[in-house]
Write a protein that holds these residues in place. Structure first.
Motif, short mmCIF file in Angstrom:
data_model
loop_
_atom_site.label_atom_id
_atom_site.label_comp_id
_atom_site.label_asym_id
_atom_site.label_seq_id
_atom_site.Cartn_x
_atom_site.Cartn_y
_atom_site.Cartn_z
N ARG A 61 0.84 -1.19 0.00
CA ARG A 61 0.00 0.00 0.00
C ARG A 61 0.88 1.25 0.00
O ARG A 61 2.02 1.22 0.46
N GLN A 62 0.29 2.31 -0.54
CA GLN A 62 0.99 3.59 -0.55
C GLN A 62 0.02 4.69 -0.17
O GLN A 62 -0.98 4.92 -0.88
N ALA A 63 0.30 5.32 0.95
CA ALA A 63 -0.51 6.45 1.41
C ALA A 63 0.06 7.74 0.84
O ALA A 63 1.25 7.79 0.49
N THR A 81 -5.97 -0.25 -6.05
CA THR A 81 -7.35 0.05 -5.69
C THR A 81 -7.35 0.93 -4.44
O THR A 81 -6.63 0.65 -3.48
N GLN A 82 -8.12 2.00 -4.49
CA GLN A 82 -8.12 3.00 -3.41
C GLN A 82 -8.97 2.52 -2.24
O GLN A 82 -10.13 2.13 -2.43
N VAL A 83 -8.40 2.59 -1.07
CA VAL A 83 -9.13 2.32 0.17
C VAL A 83 -9.11 3.60 1.01
O VAL A 83 -8.03 4.12 1.30
N THR A 84 -10.29 4.07 1.35
CA THR A 84 -10.41 5.27 2.17
C THR A 84 -11.22 4.94 3.41
O THR A 84 -12.36 4.46 3.30
N THR A 100 -5.87 4.15 5.17
CA THR A 100 -6.18 4.81 3.90
C THR A 100 -4.95 4.84 3.00
O THR A 100 -3.89 5.31 3.40
N ALA A 101 -5.11 4.30 1.79
CA ALA A 101 -3.99 4.20 0.86
C ALA A 101 -4.48 3.57 -0.45
O ALA A 101 -5.62 3.09 -0.51
#
Length: 115
Positions: free
Chosen positions: A38-40, A109-112, A90-91
């Protein structure tokens, strides 16, 4: 050549759950280690979970006990079940081999996680 496509992200409230999927266009059966990264915003990409042939799993301390990685070689798919989500989760989430191959990075895929 393997192409990886991530899906399943979205907006979720703190404490909620999401299940991410990573579908491979080719066979992942021969790939020993698959990982979720993941990348924030403003941060470096980090490895959060990996799964080794035989279903041995390793997690980053920040997600241990909350996330679960699994793989279905017959479906060429890797999953990440995320529970008890926190705002700091979130990332953009990506899957790749471990160590990662530069030519396997997908769009993620964006996770918020937000109330």
């Amino acid at each position: 050549q393997v192409q990886l496509v991530e899906s399943g992200g979205g907006l979720v409230q703190p404490g909620g759950s999401l299940r991410l999927s990573c579908a491979a266009s080719g066979s992942i059966f021969s790939i020993n280690i698959m990982g979720w990264y993941r990348q924030a915003p403003g941060k470096q990409r980090e490895l959060v979970a990996r799964i080794i042939s035989g279903d041995y799993t390793i997690y980053a301390d920040s997600v241990k006990g909350r996330f679960a990685i699994s793989r279905d070689n017959a479906k060429n798919t890797v999953y990440l079940q995320m529970n008890s989500l926190k705002p700091e989760d979130t990332a953009v989430y990506y899957c790749n081999t471990h160590p990662p191959r530069y030519d396997y990075w997908g769009q993620g895929t964006q996770v918020t996680v937000s109330s």
